[in-house]
Each structure stands twice: as C-alpha cells, then as structure tokens.
Design a protein around this motif. Structure first.
Motif, PDB file in Angstrom:
ATOM      1  N   GLU A   1     -24.838  12.924 -22.696  1.00 22.90           N
ATOM      2  CA  GLU A   1     -25.656  14.051 -23.162  1.00 22.90           C
ATOM      3  C   GLU A   1     -25.691  15.190 -22.142  1.00 22.90           C
ATOM      4  O   GLU A   1     -25.783  16.363 -22.522  1.00 22.90           O
ATOM      5  CB  GLU A   1     -27.082  13.572 -23.452  1.00 22.90           C
ATOM      6  N   ASN A   2     -25.638  14.869 -20.860  1.00 29.68           N
ATOM      7  CA  ASN A   2     -25.729  15.887 -19.813  1.00 29.68           C
ATOM      8  C   ASN A   2     -24.376  16.295 -19.238  1.00 29.68           C
ATOM      9  O   ASN A   2     -24.316  16.913 -18.171  1.00 29.68           O
ATOM     10  CB  ASN A   2     -26.625  15.380 -18.671  1.00 29.68           C
ATOM     11  N   ASN A   3     -23.307  15.931 -19.929  1.00 26.96           N
ATOM     12  CA  ASN A   3     -21.965  16.329 -19.514  1.00 26.96           C
ATOM     13  C   ASN A   3     -21.337  17.135 -20.645  1.00 26.96           C
ATOM     14  O   ASN A   3     -21.378  16.707 -21.799  1.00 26.96           O
ATOM     15  CB  ASN A   3     -21.115  15.097 -19.204  1.00 26.96           C
ATOM     16  N   PRO A   4     -20.765  18.310 -20.362  1.00 32.20           N
ATOM     17  CA  PRO A   4     -20.192  19.139 -21.426  1.00 32.20           C
ATOM     18  C   PRO A   4     -19.068  18.454 -22.200  1.00 32.20           C
ATOM     19  O   PRO A   4     -18.749  18.857 -23.329  1.00 32.20           O
ATOM     20  CB  PRO A   4     -19.670  20.378 -20.683  1.00 32.20           C
ATOM     21  N   ASN A   5     -18.483  17.411 -21.637  1.00 32.56           N
ATOM     22  CA  ASN A   5     -17.399  16.693 -22.326  1.00 32.56           C
ATOM     23  C   ASN A   5     -17.910  15.582 -23.225  1.00 32.56           C
ATOM     24  O   ASN A   5     -17.112  14.931 -23.906  1.00 32.56           O
ATOM     25  CB  ASN A   5     -16.431  16.101 -21.296  1.00 32.56           C
ATOM     26  N   GLY A   6     -19.228  15.368 -23.214  1.00 24.42           N
ATOM     27  CA  GLY A   6     -19.812  14.371 -24.101  1.00 24.42           C
ATOM     28  C   GLY A   6     -19.268  12.979 -23.864  1.00 24.42           C
ATOM     29  O   GLY A   6     -19.023  12.575 -22.723  1.00 24.42           O
ATOM     30  N   ARG A   7     -19.024  12.255 -24.953  1.00 21.82           N
ATOM     31  CA  ARG A   7     -18.570  10.866 -24.834  1.00 21.82           C
ATOM     32  C   ARG A   7     -17.101  10.758 -24.414  1.00 21.82           C
ATOM     33  O   ARG A   7     -16.597   9.649 -24.218  1.00 21.82           O
ATOM     34  CB  ARG A   7     -18.792  10.130 -26.150  1.00 21.82           C
ATOM     35  N   GLU A   8     -16.442  11.883 -24.289  1.00 18.90           N
ATOM     36  CA  GLU A   8     -15.061  11.850 -23.798  1.00 18.90           C
ATOM     37  C   GLU A   8     -14.980  11.349 -22.355  1.00 18.90           C
ATOM     38  O   GLU A   8     -13.911  10.924 -21.892  1.00 18.90           O
ATOM     39  CB  GLU A   8     -14.434  13.243 -23.886  1.00 18.90           C
ATOM     40  N   ILE A   9     -16.115  11.382 -21.631  1.00 12.83           N
ATOM     41  CA  ILE A   9     -16.089  10.921 -20.241  1.00 12.83           C
ATOM     42  C   ILE A   9     -15.932   9.402 -20.136  1.00 12.83           C
ATOM     43  O   ILE A   9     -15.732   8.886 -19.039  1.00 12.83           O
ATOM     44  CB  ILE A   9     -17.368  11.341 -19.482  1.00 12.83           C
ATOM     45  N   PHE A  10     -15.999   8.692 -21.264  1.00 14.26           N
ATOM     46  CA  PHE A  10     -15.811   7.248 -21.236  1.00 14.26           C
ATOM     47  C   PHE A  10     -14.357   6.843 -21.469  1.00 14.26           C
ATOM     48  O   PHE A  10     -14.044   5.658 -21.489  1.00 14.26           O
ATOM     49  CB  PHE A  10     -16.692   6.572 -22.290  1.00 14.26           C
ATOM     50  N   ALA A  11     -13.497   7.806 -21.640  1.00 10.57           N
ATOM     51  CA  ALA A  11     -12.085   7.521 -21.906  1.00 10.57           C
ATOM     52  C   ALA A  11     -11.209   8.377 -21.004  1.00 10.57           C
ATOM     53  O   ALA A  11     -11.665   9.390 -20.463  1.00 10.57           O
ATOM     54  CB  ALA A  11     -11.768   7.803 -23.385  1.00 10.57           C
ATOM     55  N   PRO A  12      -9.951   7.998 -20.810  1.00 10.80           N
ATOM     56  CA  PRO A  12      -9.056   8.807 -19.973  1.00 10.80           C
ATOM     57  C   PRO A  12      -8.810  10.184 -20.575  1.00 10.80           C
ATOM     58  O   PRO A  12      -8.881  10.358 -21.793  1.00 10.80           O
ATOM     59  CB  PRO A  12      -7.755   7.986 -19.958  1.00 10.80           C
ATOM     60  N   GLY A  13      -8.554  11.164 -19.726  1.00  9.08           N
ATOM     61  CA  GLY A  13      -8.076  12.445 -20.221  1.00  9.08           C
ATOM     62  C   GLY A  13      -8.896  13.667 -19.895  1.00  9.08           C
ATOM     63  O   GLY A  13      -8.425  14.786 -20.046  1.00  9.08           O
ATOM     64  N   VAL A  14     -10.157  13.491 -19.432  1.00 10.75           N
ATOM     65  CA  VAL A  14     -10.988  14.669 -19.168  1.00 10.75           C
ATOM     66  C   VAL A  14     -10.396  15.524 -18.050  1.00 10.75           C
ATOM     67  O   VAL A  14     -10.326  16.744 -18.143  1.00 10.75           O
ATOM     68  CB  VAL A  14     -12.434  14.245 -18.805  1.00 10.75           C
TER      69      VAL A  14
END
Length: 531
Positions: free
Chosen positions: A226-239
């Motif tokens: 919620e507090n990261n602009p990338n949302g749930r993408e931070i749980f997977a490779p690629g950000v």
C-alpha cells in the motif's frame, strides 16, 4: 513528526553519545587484546581463534553497511529485486565452503599472494596479487565510507557536504586507530562484538516490527504494498531489473559478481589464517553461513516493514535516500532509544568492516610487496609490521577521499562493484592455482591483470561514472558500456586470460616439485603451520 525532521538536537546528542561509548569501549578492548609480537601476531593473531569465534568475526567482516543499510533500503523501494542482493551474498559462501577455505588455510601464511605464488615466480605474482588486493579493498572501503556519510546525514542532521565529509574523515581516523593499535587480534574482537550487536539489533527490530502488525506477516506485506508506488509488484521480480532487456542483463551481471565475488575478497580470504588448522577454517565458514542467513531473513522483514510504516516516498526523500530505511523504521517503532542503538550498530558496522579491509590491504603491501618483492625475503618481522602500519595510514586516507567523492550512492550497489572486481581479478587465478596442475606464472599474471583491467575500464566507461543522473559525474557523458556492473564480461575475461596465458607460457614454467608439494599440502595440511 515528519521523517525528514527526525533529528532535533537532543536526538543527535543521544546518537552521538551512544556511538562515542561504543568507540571508547571497543578501543579499550582493542588495546587490552592487542598483539605486540611478531608479524604473525599482527597479521593473523597467531592463528589463535577457534572456528566459532572466527566464523562470527567472518560474518562481522562480511555484514557491512551495504547489508544493514543498503539492502534494507533496496527491499523497501524495490521489493523482491532488492532481496536478490541478500540471496547472492548468502549463496556465495558455498564457494568458500566447498572450494577455498581448507586449501587456502593449508597453503598460505598471511595473504592470498602466498597461495598464488607458492609454485610460481615469487616477485611478479606477489606484485600482481598485492595490486589486486589494494584495488579491491579500496573500492570496498569507499563504499563503506559513503555509507558513513549518508548515515550521519540522517542521524545527526548534518546536511552540508562539508559536514558529511568531516564525519567521513572522523570515521576513517577512528578506523585507523583500531588497525594501528590492535592488529588482527584487536580487529577480530571488534568484529565479534559488532556481529553480536548487529544480530541482536536486527532481531529486536524484527520482533518489534512484527508486533506492530499482530505478528502477521501477511498484514505487514499488504502494508508494504500500500505504501509503495509499485503496489503488489514488489513481491515479484521486475520492479528494478525487469524494465528492459538491458536491466535484466545488468541483473545477471550483478548476480554473477555477488555469487562469485566472495571467493576472491581478500579480507575474507585472510581470515582463514586466523584459525589453527583447516578443520577450524571449514567450521568458520559454517558458522558464518548460519549467522549471515539469520541476518538476511531479518533484513527481508525489516525492508518490507520500512515500506509499510515509513513509506517508500519518505525513504527516498530522506537524507541518505535508500540507506535511511532501517534508521527511519527504528525511529518509528522504538523512538529515540532504538534509533540510538541502530545508529551505534551502523557506525560499528562501518568501522569494523573498514578496519578489517585496511588491515588486509596493509598486510598485502607489507608482506607481498615490501618483504618479498623489494627485500626478497631478507627482512625483519618488526620492519614488516612498521611498513604495514604506515600503509594503513595511506590506505585510510585514500578511502576517506573516495568516500567523500561517492557520498550519496547506494552502498549495496557500490559493494556489488567491489565483488565484481574480486571475482574478476582473484577467483580465476585462485581456483586455477589450487586445482589446475599445468597453471603457471604467465597464466597467473594474465588472469589477474586481465580481469582487473577489464573490470576497471568497463566501470570507468559505464553509467556508474558518467552519462546518467545518478552517476558519479552526472554532468558529462563518456559511457559506452551500457551495464552498471561489469561482472558478466570481466569475470569470463579473467578465466579466459588465465587459460591463454598458461598455454602461451608452456610447460617449462611449471615447477613440478613445488606443484606436488602444494597439492599434498593443500589436501593434508602438512607443513602449513604458521611460524
């Protein structure tokens, strides 16, 4: 309270007091345990440490400011891609455990140059090994000094360039005192104390942090998203590394450097000589692996916790940027007291790692260059120690200047560069020396200088130095190599140069008697006791 205004005067005084107390206590310990005997006592503490003690010291040497500050910040901002640093740093220990530790301990005496020159021509090989050691340790030290500048900017509310430069200089001077007074024995005890403090600190932060979320890891991760602009993408490779094929290639290059670099880090390799035999050297690595693994598990939680409670935007806007994630989180969950503890541990981390690096560089110059190249082995032990101490002053000054120059860069990234240099210059020649019977002097020189020079050139002409907003020289552009980490190119070059040089040198350069002696000694330990 705004996270960018964490440091009113009273907080800064508390943090400074805690750090000063740590320095005074450890300096007293260093003085009491310091060795005033032979070069063996000064360089490798007379091989008097057990495997458990040395393993904890190894983890203290290895868990640098990049691990504590840089990786936590990278996870908070980039999520999974930031955690890849931890994976690379941990997996790399398998090379030391399976291939290097025992044979290194059995074959050498003080430095990596002892191993590489065992069955080669002494003077050129020792000179090359010392050049490589000095280059790698200075790069690593610069990264630690940069971490000191960013940390002080946050903790002591020092925002001016001159103020941060002054603090970097103070950290460097204290580090030199550790090395000059304590030698390896004093430095090792500082590493052990620092490792224990660091592990306790991250464990406390992890427990308090999970308590904020009812000990629910799911709630913590959802808060981070919620507090990261990338949302749930931070749980997977690629950000960070999935934006293009170029960034993916950069990640592969970084991974190679991290995994292969530990086997060539001079300050890690030198620690295998502080134990009495190869068995204890192997135990050292096993202890280090467990301590490092526990630490990185906590770091993963701390990184995501910083994103959840502090927020990615606040972290990136704070003095020190990504490197400020752990201190900001500590203030959020424990107030001034926990922040003061984190401040002391972070400073201790930088001081201890830089002290170990300085000792390694000075030992390599004094033992390899002065004693064996310049004096051809005809030298008094006391003279070698004096030269080592003078070299420590020069190395410390160079690292202070370098740290001021790169202040503000992510230190995990800078340490990644040091790993690339270590893997490029040292790993190929070390493995060839230990396992390839035909390997000769020319192959050693080609491998070291080929890997070192190619890595240096690629870094100079990469976005690290110019051509990018976050470059060291952002106003100019002379970059032609697109990757920020050169490992994917420079590491294979080193291995190939070693092979080509060996075959060009011919079999007449191989000393069969010394080769056979090295093989027996590396496997059995016969004749390996330090004198």
């Amino acid at each position: 309270m705004n996270d960018q205004q964490l440091m009113p005067a009273d907080n800064a005084i508390i943090n400074t007091s805690v750090f000063a107390a740590f320095v005074l206590i450890t300096l007293f310990i260093v003085y009491r345990v310091s060795s005033r005997g032979s070069s063996s006592d000064y360089f490798v503490a007379g091989s008097s440490f057990s495997g458990a003690q040395n393993g904890i010291a190894l983890s203290g040497d290895y868990l640098s400011a990049a691990s504590f500050l840089g990786i936590a910040g990278a996870i908070a901002v980039y999520g999974y891609d930031g955690f890849l640093y931890s994976i690379g740093f941990l997996v790399a220990w398998l090379i030391n455990l399976l291939l290097v530790a025992e044979r290194m301990r059995n074959t050498g005496r003080f430095t990596m140059g002892d191993v590489l020159s065992f069955r080669m021509k002494q003077r050129p090989v020792r000179a090359a090994a010392a050049a490589s050691t000095l280059a790698i340790t200075i790069i690593y030290m610069i990264a630690q000094m940069a971490g000191a500048g960013g940390l002080v900017a946050l903790l002591l509310d020092v925002h001016s360039t001159f103020g941060q430069a002054l603090v970097i200089a103070v950290v460097g001077l204290v580090m030199m005192v550790y090395v000059l007074v304590g030698g390896m024995k004093g430095t090792t005890w500082v590493q052990i104390i620092k490792a224990a403090m660091l592990l306790l600190c991250v464990a406390l932060i992890t427990i308090f942090l999970l308590g904020k979320f009812g000990y629910s890891m799911t709630d913590l991760l959802l808060g981070a998203a919620e507090n990261n602009p990338n949302g749930r993408e931070i749980f997977a490779p690629g950000v960070q590394y999935g934006k293009s094929e170029l960034t993916q290639l950069d990640f592969v290059s970084l991974s190679l450097a991290l995994v292969l670099g530990v086997g060539g880090l001079p300050h890690v390799l030198m620690r295998f000589y502080t134990v009495p035999n190869a068995r204890e050297a192997r135990r050292s690595v096993a202890w280090a692996i467990w301590v490092v693994a526990a630490f990185y598990i906590c770091t993963l939680i701390i990184g995501y916790g910083a994103a959840a409670l502090v927020g990615t935007e606040a972290i990136q806007n704070a003095p020190g940027a990504e490197n400020s994630a752990a201190p900001l989180l500590a203030y959020r969950i424990g107030g001034t007291v926990l922040l003061g503890i984190v401040a002391a541990v972070a400073f201790a981390t930088i001081l201890a790692v830089v002290a170990g690096l300085t000792l390694t560089a000075s030992a390599s110059f004094a033992h390899d260059i002065y004693a064996n190249v310049i004096r051809r082995g005809d030298v008094d032990s006391d003279d070698v120690v004096k030269v080592a101490r003078m070299t420590a002053l020069v190395i410390g000054g160079a690292s202070i200047l370098g740290g001021i120059l790169v202040n503000g860069q992510n230190i995990a990234f800078l340490v990644g560069l040091a790993f690339a240099f270590a893997a490029s210059a040292n790993l190929s020649t070390l493995l060839y020396s230990l396992f390839w019977k035909r390997f000769n002097t020319r192959g050693t020189l080609w491998g070291i200088y080929g890997g070192l020079s190619s890595c240096l050139l690629l870094v100079i002409f990469s976005p690290v130095v110019s051509g990018s907003p976050d470059s060291i020289l952002p106003s100019v552009d002379f970059a032609f190599f697109p990757l920020k980490n050169p490992g994917i190119v420079s590491i294979p070059i080193s291995f190939i140069c070693g092979i080509i040089g060996t075959f060009l040198g011919g079999r007449d350069e191989v000393d069969e008697e010394r080769r056979a002696e090295m093989e027996v000694r590396s496997l059995t330990g016969i004749g390996s006791r330090l004198s």
